[in-house]
Design a protein around this motif. Structure first.
Motif, short mmCIF file in Angstrom:
data_model
loop_
_atom_site.label_atom_id
_atom_site.label_comp_id
_atom_site.label_asym_id
_atom_site.label_seq_id
_atom_site.Cartn_x
_atom_site.Cartn_y
_atom_site.Cartn_z
N VAL A 105 0.96 -1.14 -0.01
CA VAL A 105 0.10 0.11 0.04
C VAL A 105 0.88 1.25 0.05
O VAL A 105 1.47 1.51 0.93
N LYS A 284 -22.16 2.46 2.82
CA LYS A 284 -21.34 2.85 1.34
C LYS A 284 -20.19 3.66 1.44
O LYS A 284 -19.14 3.64 0.73
N LYS A 287 -17.17 2.50 3.70
CA LYS A 287 -16.54 1.35 3.04
C LYS A 287 -15.51 2.10 1.85
O LYS A 287 -14.40 1.55 1.80
N ALA A 288 -16.01 3.21 1.06
CA ALA A 288 -15.15 3.50 0.14
C ALA A 288 -13.80 4.26 0.72
O ALA A 288 -12.85 4.21 0.13
N THR A 290 -12.51 3.60 3.64
CA THR A 290 -11.88 2.86 4.15
C THR A 290 -10.86 1.88 3.08
O THR A 290 -9.77 1.59 3.52
N ASP A 291 -11.53 1.73 2.19
CA ASP A 291 -10.67 0.75 1.00
C ASP A 291 -9.45 1.95 0.55
O ASP A 291 -8.85 1.26 0.14
N LYS A 292 -9.80 3.19 0.66
CA LYS A 292 -8.61 4.16 0.32
C LYS A 292 -7.58 4.48 1.44
O LYS A 292 -6.96 5.47 1.68
N LYS A 293 -8.06 3.58 2.66
CA LYS A 293 -6.90 3.58 3.93
C LYS A 293 -7.45 5.17 4.62
O LYS A 293 -6.24 5.81 5.11
N SER A 295 -8.66 7.43 7.43
CA SER A 295 -9.61 7.19 8.48
C SER A 295 -10.38 8.30 8.65
O SER A 295 -10.10 9.58 8.58
N LYS A 322 -7.91 12.82 -1.71
CA LYS A 322 -8.16 11.51 -1.89
C LYS A 322 -9.80 11.21 -1.52
O LYS A 322 -10.44 10.58 -2.06
N ILE A 326 -13.35 10.36 -3.97
CA ILE A 326 -14.11 9.15 -3.49
C ILE A 326 -15.72 9.89 -3.54
O ILE A 326 -16.77 9.18 -3.84
#
Ligand code: ASP
Ligand code: MG
Length: 410
Positions: A105, A284, A287-288, A290-293, A295, A322, A326
């Motif tokens: 990552v 939704k 989750k999106a 978190t997927d990109k780390k 916090s 970032k 999203i």
């Protein structure tokens, strides 16, 4: 006896400072096996990031890793030269050479394992090993990619190495040196009568680090906690006692349950407004992220009268681009009316293990802020922390009034 010492960027900012650090390390190496982890010199990492953005406003994360990792490679080589110049046998390693294997990552990699084989060989040969902090490699082949561990990640390198080198036969401690003398009840630049703590528990320190006390990387504290590595936080030039981070003390009940006040201005609030209310929206969005780390902290969801919902949450200012990449398309897809970004916010927290078992702290905190004319925008809590989001301009007043309210100067 083994020790991992870490020196922060300001402690190795100039050739003179590198020489001072070398002298301290050489002295320590007379009666211990020493590994030194260094940060990049001064503001090198910030300068490298600025340089990258001049070339390309949205640089690829993989290339950022390679660029940023170079800062620590410079400082580790220079410190090694300074040690050698003092007649102290030393060798420098990149993160990869130190055996630090991470997940794939870019810019926020977590350490998967540490292979200490070569480190131990050099230590046993009597050398001081100087390791470039804040970096690792994705696997142990020549085709692997360089990764970095997230800003401030050299602390994590140091604690991970101490944990990996620690054994019954050869115990290893960790010492984090920087330009602060230890962990204080609040930032002493804001509260002049803040007190330096002799000890603090991992749990409390983790909350302090996560909530903005810029003393140590929170992941480093977490690692120390999991692997039970005692961590000393102390000044890199002054010979004064620092703060030891270790397991909870037994006599906790006798102490003031509030241990410290943390604050963080590097946060912003994103509100996604007017979302047609349906099941699964919060899931939704988060989750999106978190997927990109990314916090996410304080989260508030309101449902308005006409069946539309607003969701607000806070993130680190550094994650703004970032996160918006999203959130904007997602908001459109969900039929939200707007996405509002507010940077003019900050978090203030009271932290202490004793709060878990005694009531009344929340009420005192909210009342103290109200009496100071500070409006609370939202609130979150953990078992040992209460955090309020407030207007950024009021943050210093908030820290001061809370320090006084909970009598931390005593
Ligand atoms: N040099 C990196 C940074 O500035 C890592 C560190 O200092 O720990 O974030
Ligand atoms: Mg802010």
């Amino acid at each position: 006896m083994r020790v991992v010492q870490k020196y922060g960027g300001s402690s190795v900012a100039t050739p003179e400072k590198i020489r001072v650090v070398a002298e301290r390390v050489a002295k320590r190496a007379k009666d211990a096996q020493v590994v030194v982890v260094v940060s990049a010199m001064g503001d090198t990492t910030d300068d490298l990031i600025a340089l990258a953005k001049e070339i390309n406003p949205r640089p690829a994360a993989r290339e950022m890793d390679k660029l940023m990792a170079s800062g620590e490679q410079i400082s580790s080589a220079l410190l090694t030269m300074a040690l050698q110049n003092l007649g102290c046998d030393a060798i420098s390693f990149t993160g990869a050479q130190a055996g630090i294997i991470t997940e794939k990552v870019a810019t926020k990699a977590r350490i998967k394992k540490v292979d200490t084989k070569r480190l131990k060989e050099e230590l046993r040969a009597g050398k001081v090993v100087v390791v470039a902090g804040f970096q690792g490699i994705t696997d142990n082949t020549i085709w692997a990619d360089i990764t970095t561990l997230g800003r401030g990640g050299s602390d994590t390198t140091a604690v991970a190495l101490a944990a990996a080198l620690n054994s019954e036969e050869e115990p290893c401690i960790c010492e984090i040196f920087s330009d602060v003398e230890g962990v204080y009840t609040a930032d002493p630049r804001i509260v002049p009568d803040a007190k330096k703590l002799e000890t603090i528990s991992y749990e409390e320190m983790l909350e302090m680090a996560t909530e903005g006390a810029n003393i140590m990387h929170n992941r480093a504290v977490e690692l120390g906690w999991v692997y039970d590595v005692e961590i000393l936080v102390a000044h890199s030039q002054k010979d004064v006692p620092g703060t030891i981070i270790k397991k909870e003390e037994k006599d906790m009940e006798l102490k003031n349950p509030v241990k410290g006040i943390a604050h963080d201005s590097d946060v912003l609030k994103i509100s996604v407004c007017g979302i047609p209310d349906q099941i699964g929206i919060a899931g939704k969005i988060f989750k999106a992220l978190t997927d990109k780390k990314i916090s996410v902290d304080i989260i508030v969801q309101n449902v308005s009268v006409n069946g539309k919902a607003d969701i607000s949450f806070t993130i680190a200012e550094a994650d703004e681009d970032k996160a918006l990449d999203i959130i904007n398309p997602l908001a459109e897809e969900m039929g939200a009316s707007s996405v509002i970004v507010n940077k003019d916010v900050a978090k203030v927290s009271i932290i202490g293990s004793g709060m878990e078992t005694q009531p009344g702290y929340a009420a005192n905190m909210f009342q103290a802020l109200a009496e100071e004319g500070i409006n609370i925008l939202s609130i979150t809590t953990s078992e040992i922390r209460i955090t309020c989001l407030i207007e950024e301009g009021k943050i210093k007043d908030a820290v001061r009034v809370l320090h006084k309210t909970f009598e931390l100067e005593k």
